[in-house]
Design an enzyme around this catalytic site. Sequence first.
Site, PDB file in Angstrom:
ATOM      1  N   HIS A 199     -10.790  -3.896   5.601  1.00  0.00           N
ATOM      2  CA  HIS A 199     -10.401  -3.900   6.984  1.00  0.00           C
ATOM      3  C   HIS A 199     -10.166  -2.258   7.399  1.00  0.00           C
ATOM      4  O   HIS A 199      -8.989  -2.149   7.870  1.00  0.00           O
ATOM      5  CB  HIS A 199      -9.376  -4.915   7.558  1.00  0.00           C
ATOM      6  CG  HIS A 199      -9.947  -6.174   7.556  1.00  0.00           C
ATOM      7  ND1 HIS A 199      -8.980  -7.414   7.315  1.00  0.00           N
ATOM      8  CD2 HIS A 199     -11.080  -6.625   7.888  1.00  0.00           C
ATOM      9  CE1 HIS A 199      -9.648  -8.342   7.557  1.00  0.00           C
ATOM     10  NE2 HIS A 199     -11.024  -8.027   7.877  1.00  0.00           N
ATOM     11  N   CYS A 223      -4.218   0.503  -1.681  1.00  0.00           N
ATOM     12  CA  CYS A 223      -3.596  -0.345  -2.855  1.00  0.00           C
ATOM     13  C   CYS A 223      -4.785  -0.490  -4.279  1.00  0.00           C
ATOM     14  O   CYS A 223      -5.751   0.003  -3.893  1.00  0.00           O
ATOM     15  CB  CYS A 223      -3.002  -1.809  -2.473  1.00  0.00           C
ATOM     16  SG  CYS A 223      -4.548  -2.728  -2.043  1.00  0.00           S
ATOM     17  N   GLU A 246      -9.289 -13.791   3.578  1.00  0.00           N
ATOM     18  CA  GLU A 246      -8.671 -14.108   2.550  1.00  0.00           C
ATOM     19  C   GLU A 246      -7.997 -15.657   2.493  1.00  0.00           C
ATOM     20  O   GLU A 246      -8.284 -16.349   1.489  1.00  0.00           O
ATOM     21  CB  GLU A 246      -7.350 -13.209   1.989  1.00  0.00           C
ATOM     22  CG  GLU A 246      -6.657 -13.668   0.918  1.00  0.00           C
ATOM     23  CD  GLU A 246      -5.263 -13.000   0.770  1.00  0.00           C
ATOM     24  OE1 GLU A 246      -4.515 -13.646   0.279  1.00  0.00           O
ATOM     25  OE2 GLU A 246      -5.065 -11.929   1.140  1.00  0.00           O
TER      26      GLU A 246
END
Length: 286
Positions: free
Chosen positions: A46, A12, A131
């Site tokens: 990750h 992304c 996060e």
Amino acid sequence: MKLLRAQTAGFCMGVDLALKKLAALIDAPAKDAPAKAIVTFGPIIHNPQVLEDYAAKGVGVVNDPAAIAPGTTVVIRAHGIPDPVRRAIADRGAEIVDATCPKVKKAQTLIQAQAKQGRTLLLFGEEDHPEVKGLLSYATAGAHVFGDMEELEKLDLPHGPTYFLAAQTTQDEQEFLRIRDYLRNRFGAGLTVLSTICNATMNRQQEAMDLAAAVDFLVVVGGRDSGNTRRLAQVARSAGTPSVHIETADELSPGMFTGYATIGLTAGASTPKKIIDRVQQVLESY
């Protein structure tokens, strides 16, 4: 055997930006100056294969500000970090390079603004995810975290405080909408709802749903610690489509696909293109 590959599979924008920042530090050290140690605070993304590649280039990973030597270049992971941790890193005399995903940073800013008005955060997310830990640090007026509707219903939420709802940026959009409707019914118009789920996440999940409906078996590629990848696998399970979550092509075998005519392939936001390409190559060889 026919193979359909998701267009949204792979990095992304936030992951791509974070890795470009780290690569620039590795590839372009300051002229006429001794090379600085480069570390990331927590895994930058990750994906174990990506982390292994950077470790081979001398990039370390630290999880405690006390372990940072003065002058070290510290790259903030794409997931972001708690605000007190950021200050502690700065106090160590480190040079901070912020690779926090812009969508995560926006969520931090929105949460901070609501907290300054005295509102209590209701956060849809994984409590142990980095996060989420970062987002919670900006909820200075209080917060509750829940991972699904069942956990939410168990929370003790008195009607005294004013609440606002937000989500981890990679959470399931459909589940978030169900949660929103439940809370609006419970607390009425006083509930503020923040739109913090990333558009790329929503598009990826929607394509996974469409793909799951069009294939006999879905292969999901990505790190097992990756929350957004796990949710793609959950999409397939929810659709009733047989699926497997793998990290690399080494986990595949022809027998997994016996009796399936059409295979779908998608991948999480932290999965490199070369890994997806290799999985596709192996699948097409069966």
